[in-house]
Scaffold this active site. Structure first.
Site, mmCIF file in Angstrom:
data_model
loop_
_atom_site.group_PDB
_atom_site.id
_atom_site.type_symbol
_atom_site.label_atom_id
_atom_site.label_comp_id
_atom_site.label_asym_id
_atom_site.label_seq_id
_atom_site.Cartn_x
_atom_site.Cartn_y
_atom_site.Cartn_z
ATOM 1 N N HIS A 213 -7.919 9.530 -1.336
ATOM 2 C CA HIS A 213 -7.399 9.419 -0.278
ATOM 3 C C HIS A 213 -8.159 10.025 1.072
ATOM 4 C CE1 HIS A 213 -2.872 9.111 1.694
ATOM 5 N NE2 HIS A 213 -3.742 8.746 2.600
ATOM 6 N N LYS B 249 -3.101 5.889 -3.974
ATOM 7 C CA LYS B 249 -4.258 6.855 -3.720
ATOM 8 C C LYS B 249 -4.101 8.412 -4.365
ATOM 9 C CE LYS B 249 -4.034 4.849 0.871
ATOM 10 N NZ LYS B 249 -2.662 4.364 0.967
ATOM 11 N N ASP C 288 0.619 -1.214 -0.052
ATOM 12 C CA ASP C 288 -0.122 -0.090 0.266
ATOM 13 C C ASP C 288 0.982 1.143 0.120
ATOM 14 O OD1 ASP C 288 -2.823 1.060 0.922
ATOM 15 O OD2 ASP C 288 -1.311 2.202 1.811
#
Length: 289
Positions: A120, A87, A53
């Site tokens: 985000h 993101k 991530d």
């Protein structure tokens, strides 16, 4: 885009609303940069992590991507066996900006596609999250991203997003840990078919000394981090702890070796009621607005 594989290592997976799978344990990379970020990603892949991530904000997409691509080129892993998330940051919301932001992320990572792309923060006062998400859905339709979702969305904006676009996010990545278990939001996610993903699942390490967590860990002869991560997995969540320590990363993978009792799960949720517990970081109803 390669077909999503069934993860055959020790990490369990959840099926997303679009049919893809997401490993329930991933590597968070917030505040990992430079050589350290490269080393940690390579080591994480080596010991069995399949979910990485990152985000535009983290300013590490290029080095994270280099580590991923070097691992692929070395034959350590295939691209189809990895799940990579990034993101879009708050100042790049909007139909035109998100398209450019996505392409920059893809180029920085050196990948042909992402597995998951998230808004985000909702930044509700900007009024752009719906058109941003619709633009992301078009990117998804072109095959450049497998799944799309959001992060830090609270019930009002989450429901507004779905009613306004007709598209349900695959994931909502939110602050979630013992002391802030987000039970009502998780219940809403379950109703809507959204997977809950926990950032800061260990409370940035502060919870590893909590007496209740330590007691359960000692009873099972496992580290406190494994208790927390197993708790999240049993709740059906995805967790993305961050560590730069290879031994700790390896320990966290042992969630499959532990099963918590219903009483232990309840005891961990009850930490929410203790004084001083609750949200530790930015409130999405305020942050970014």
């Amino acid at each position: 885009m390669g077909a999503m594989s069934t993860y055959e290592h020790s990490t369990p997976a959840r099926k997303l609303i679009d049919g893809s799978e997401i490993p329930q344990l991933g590597l968070g990379t917030w505040k990992l940069t430079g050589d350290e970020a490269y080393r940690v990603v390579r080591e994480a892949i080596e010991i069995g992590y399949r979910h990485i991530d990152t985000a535009t904000l983290y300013d590490n997409e290029e080095v994270v991507g280099k580590a991923i691509n070097d691992a692929i080129n070395a034959g350590d892993i295939s691209r189809d066996d990895l799940f990579v998330t990034s993101k879009v940051w708050n100042n790049e919301q909007g139909r035109e900006k998100v398209n450019k932001a996505f392409q920059r992320s893809l180029e920085a990572l050196g990948l042909d596609y992402l597995d998951l792309y998230l808004i985000h923060w909702p930044c509700a006062n900007q009024g752009l999250y719906k058109e941003t998400f619709e633009a992301m859905a078009k990117i998804q339709g072109l095959g450049h991203v497998q799944s799309i979702g959001v992060a830090n969305f609270y019930p009002e904006v989450l429901q507004d997003l779905v009613s306004g676009t007709g598209i349900t996010p695959a994931v909502n990545q939110v602050e979630l840990h013992p002391g802030f278990s987000q039970a009502s939001l998780r219940a809403l996610h379950d109703e809507m078919g959204i997977i809950t993903e926990a950032w800061a699942p260990l409370g940035r390490g502060e919870l590893l000394k909590h007496p209740q967590i330590v007691s359960i860990a000692q009873a099972h002869e496992v580290p406190a981090s494994v208790v927390i991560l197993r708790w999240l997995v049993q709740l059906g969540c995805v967790a993305i702890p961050k560590s730069a320590n290879k031994d700790r990363l390896a320990m966290n993978l042992h969630i499959q070796d532990l099963t918590l009792s219903a009483a232990e799960v309840s005891a961990l949720e009850a930490i929410d009621q203790e004084p001083g517990m609750g949200r530790k970081y930015g409130d999405p109803e305020v942050f970014g607005n």
